[in-house]
Design a protein around this motif. Structure first.
Motif, PDB file in Angstrom:
ATOM      1  N   ILE A  99     -31.249  20.556 -32.882  1.00  0.00           N
ATOM      2  CA  ILE A  99     -29.957  20.401 -33.557  1.00  0.00           C
ATOM      3  C   ILE A  99     -28.969  19.733 -32.614  1.00  0.00           C
ATOM      4  O   ILE A  99     -29.239  19.545 -31.428  1.00  0.00           O
ATOM      5  N   ARG A 100     -27.810  19.376 -33.182  1.00  0.00           N
ATOM      6  CA  ARG A 100     -26.696  18.892 -32.381  1.00  0.00           C
ATOM      7  C   ARG A 100     -25.512  19.825 -32.574  1.00  0.00           C
ATOM      8  O   ARG A 100     -25.479  20.631 -33.502  1.00  0.00           O
ATOM      9  N   GLY A 101     -24.520  19.697 -31.721  1.00  0.00           N
ATOM     10  CA  GLY A 101     -23.461  20.693 -31.620  1.00  0.00           C
ATOM     11  C   GLY A 101     -22.634  20.944 -32.853  1.00  0.00           C
ATOM     12  O   GLY A 101     -22.113  22.045 -33.039  1.00  0.00           O
ATOM     13  N   SER A 102     -22.497  19.949 -33.735  1.00  0.00           N
ATOM     14  CA  SER A 102     -21.555  20.078 -34.842  1.00  0.00           C
ATOM     15  C   SER A 102     -21.916  21.199 -35.816  1.00  0.00           C
ATOM     16  O   SER A 102     -21.049  21.731 -36.496  1.00  0.00           O
ATOM     17  N   SER A 156     -23.803  23.978 -34.815  1.00  0.00           N
ATOM     18  CA  SER A 156     -24.380  25.054 -34.022  1.00  0.00           C
ATOM     19  C   SER A 156     -24.014  26.429 -34.564  1.00  0.00           C
ATOM     20  O   SER A 156     -24.829  27.361 -34.541  1.00  0.00           O
ATOM     21  N   ARG A 157     -22.799  26.566 -35.080  1.00  0.00           N
ATOM     22  CA  ARG A 157     -22.395  27.871 -35.620  1.00  0.00           C
ATOM     23  C   ARG A 157     -23.240  28.249 -36.832  1.00  0.00           C
ATOM     24  O   ARG A 157     -23.653  29.408 -36.988  1.00  0.00           O
ATOM     25  N   THR A 158     -23.514  27.257 -37.679  1.00  0.00           N
ATOM     26  CA  THR A 158     -24.371  27.526 -38.835  1.00  0.00           C
ATOM     27  C   THR A 158     -25.752  27.952 -38.389  1.00  0.00           C
ATOM     28  O   THR A 158     -26.314  28.938 -38.894  1.00  0.00           O
ATOM     29  N   TRP A 159     -26.303  27.234 -37.426  1.00  0.00           N
ATOM     30  CA  TRP A 159     -27.673  27.535 -37.020  1.00  0.00           C
ATOM     31  C   TRP A 159     -27.776  28.840 -36.234  1.00  0.00           C
ATOM     32  O   TRP A 159     -28.811  29.507 -36.294  1.00  0.00           O
ATOM     33  N   ASP A 160     -26.724  29.217 -35.550  1.00  0.00           N
ATOM     34  CA  ASP A 160     -26.723  30.548 -34.928  1.00  0.00           C
ATOM     35  C   ASP A 160     -26.812  31.624 -36.011  1.00  0.00           C
ATOM     36  O   ASP A 160     -27.516  32.630 -35.857  1.00  0.00           O
ATOM     37  N   PHE A 161     -26.088  31.392 -37.110  1.00  0.00           N
ATOM     38  CA  PHE A 161     -26.132  32.347 -38.223  1.00  0.00           C
ATOM     39  C   PHE A 161     -27.501  32.332 -38.903  1.00  0.00           C
ATOM     40  O   PHE A 161     -28.048  33.380 -39.251  1.00  0.00           O
ATOM     41  N   VAL A 162     -28.057  31.132 -39.099  1.00  0.00           N
ATOM     42  CA  VAL A 162     -29.393  31.024 -39.685  1.00  0.00           C
ATOM     43  C   VAL A 162     -30.420  31.757 -38.824  1.00  0.00           C
ATOM     44  O   VAL A 162     -31.305  32.454 -39.336  1.00  0.00           O
ATOM     45  N   PHE A 221     -30.204  17.235 -38.208  1.00  0.00           N
ATOM     46  CA  PHE A 221     -29.055  16.522 -37.646  1.00  0.00           C
ATOM     47  C   PHE A 221     -28.697  15.264 -38.427  1.00  0.00           C
ATOM     48  O   PHE A 221     -27.663  14.658 -38.182  1.00  0.00           O
ATOM     49  N   GLN A 222     -29.524  14.858 -39.392  1.00  0.00           N
ATOM     50  CA  GLN A 222     -29.421  13.519 -39.970  1.00  0.00           C
ATOM     51  C   GLN A 222     -29.383  13.566 -41.489  1.00  0.00           C
ATOM     52  O   GLN A 222     -29.769  14.560 -42.103  1.00  0.00           O
ATOM     53  N   ILE A 251     -14.963   8.211 -39.023  1.00  0.00           N
ATOM     54  CA  ILE A 251     -15.585   9.226 -38.170  1.00  0.00           C
ATOM     55  C   ILE A 251     -16.576  10.051 -38.971  1.00  0.00           C
ATOM     56  O   ILE A 251     -16.241  10.597 -40.030  1.00  0.00           O
ATOM     57  N   ASN A 252     -17.785  10.123 -38.463  1.00  0.00           N
ATOM     58  CA  ASN A 252     -18.794  10.988 -39.051  1.00  0.00           C
ATOM     59  C   ASN A 252     -18.280  12.415 -39.049  1.00  0.00           C
ATOM     60  O   ASN A 252     -17.660  12.869 -38.091  1.00  0.00           O
ATOM     61  N   ASN A 253     -18.567  13.151 -40.121  1.00  0.00           N
ATOM     62  CA  ASN A 253     -17.970  14.472 -40.288  1.00  0.00           C
ATOM     63  C   ASN A 253     -18.297  15.430 -39.153  1.00  0.00           C
ATOM     64  O   ASN A 253     -17.435  16.186 -38.699  1.00  0.00           O
ATOM     65  N   GLY A 254     -19.539  15.386 -38.684  1.00  0.00           N
ATOM     66  CA  GLY A 254     -19.914  16.265 -37.585  1.00  0.00           C
ATOM     67  C   GLY A 254     -19.113  15.976 -36.329  1.00  0.00           C
ATOM     68  O   GLY A 254     -18.664  16.889 -35.623  1.00  0.00           O
ATOM     69  N   VAL A 255     -18.913  14.685 -36.044  1.00  0.00           N
ATOM     70  CA  VAL A 255     -18.114  14.284 -34.892  1.00  0.00           C
ATOM     71  C   VAL A 255     -16.659  14.697 -35.096  1.00  0.00           C
ATOM     72  O   VAL A 255     -15.975  15.138 -34.168  1.00  0.00           O
ATOM     73  N   ALA A 256     -16.180  14.574 -36.341  1.00  0.00           N
ATOM     74  CA  ALA A 256     -14.800  14.967 -36.650  1.00  0.00           C
ATOM     75  C   ALA A 256     -14.585  16.451 -36.404  1.00  0.00           C
ATOM     76  O   ALA A 256     -13.560  16.862 -35.838  1.00  0.00           O
ATOM     77  N   VAL A 257     -15.549  17.264 -36.797  1.00  0.00           N
ATOM     78  CA  VAL A 257     -15.449  18.712 -36.574  1.00  0.00           C
ATOM     79  C   VAL A 257     -15.344  19.014 -35.091  1.00  0.00           C
ATOM     80  O   VAL A 257     -14.505  19.815 -34.652  1.00  0.00           O
TER      81      VAL A 257
END
Length: 283
Positions: free
Chosen positions: A37-40, A42-48, A84-85, A197-203
């Motif tokens: 994964i990438r950082g944008s 990460s919170r979701t995947w920690d929960f998953v 990530f994509q 700006i890509n949404n993940g980068v924006a976050v």
């Protein structure tokens, strides 16, 4: 007596073998899934990961920075899947690398936005202004479609979704499109009229979608984000279980609450994901 001893020994060996097989089977079903994964998100995947643990599925999250392509890592066998994509990015990667990475589940739509620290409305962007866009072909093309939706340009007929200066058919404001590394699109805002700006980068940069002066609709099908793996692993039960967990109500509610509309949970059939050769026709 000797025959009885030999028979007894064979029974013991068979029992030991059965126990050994049982342990091997247990080990195979308890294998830890490595997810790139990438950082944008990460919170979701920690929960998953937490939810998966409750379901008896062990996950290791492998954080990959912008300099590492998670698809390459997947093909090298260092991870079991990545997330990530979007579909268009994966299509392009497969075409360029003659690879067979496939989507196994949808995750979110992360609408692309136009951000500016100089203008409040898209109509305020002046003639000859500079617009920064991500420089990878799929997100560059996605940016051109967004600029078209905003009424600033028109793309060529039979647009294939990939970016390039030659993909602009009409540019009445004589905008200068400036391709930059996607990760730097927030930082170059000071040097341009607006930055896409890509949404993940924006976050990661602290922007909400509502901060944009224009953004794409929630139904941009080629840009649905996915969990992907190699063709040979697409039917693995542990990966199917992972998709089910991600698409659960618990995870959907978490995404909605955490990202405040920046990420929108979505569920699309895998067959439809594989068949997304989206319509980019000029409007």
């Amino acid at each position: 007596m000797k025959k009885i001893a030999i028979l007894f020994l064979l029974v013991i060996l068979a029992a030991v073998g059965a126990v050994g097989c049982g342990k091997a089977d247990e080990a195979s079903t308890s294998k830890t899934l490595k997810i790139g994964i990438r950082g944008s998100e990460s919170r979701t995947w920690d929960f998953v990961k937490e939810q998966a643990q409750k379901e008896g599925l062990s996950i290791e999250l492998v954080q990959l920075n912008a300099n590492v392509n998670p698809n390459t890592v997947l093909l090298e066998g260092d991870i079991d899947a990545n997330a990530f994509q979007h579909v268009a990015f994966l299509d392009q990667f497969n075409q360029k690398n003659n690879s067979e990475i496939v989507p196994i589940g949808s995750t979110i739509i992360a609408p692309l936005g136009i951000y500016s620290d100089k203008y409040k409305k898209i109509e305020e962007i002046p003639d000859n202004a500079k617009i920064a866009v991500p420089n990878d072909d799929s997100n560059w093309g996605r940016s051109l479609v967004l600029l078209q939706e905003a009424g600033l340009i028109k793309v060529v007929d039979n647009f294939d979704g990939f970016g390039g200066a030659d993909k602009i058919k009409e540019n009445p404001k004589h905008l200068e499109i400036v391709p930059v590394d996607g990760a730097t699109t927030p930082r170059v805002m000071k040097d341009v009229a607006a930055s896409i700006i890509n949404n993940g980068v924006a976050v990661e940069a602290g922007f909400l979608l509502k901060d944009s002066i224009f953004h794409e609709s929630n139904t941009a099908k080629p840009y649905i984000n996915i969990i992907a793996t190699t063709k040979q692993n697409e039917n693995r039960e542990d990966l199917k279980k992972l998709v089910q967990i991600y698409q659960s109500k618990e995870v959907s509610d978490f995404i909605t609450e955490t990202y405040k509309g920046n990420y929108i949970p979505t569920q699309v059939k895998v067959e439809d994901l594989k068949n997304f050769k989206s319509a980019y026709a000029s409007k």
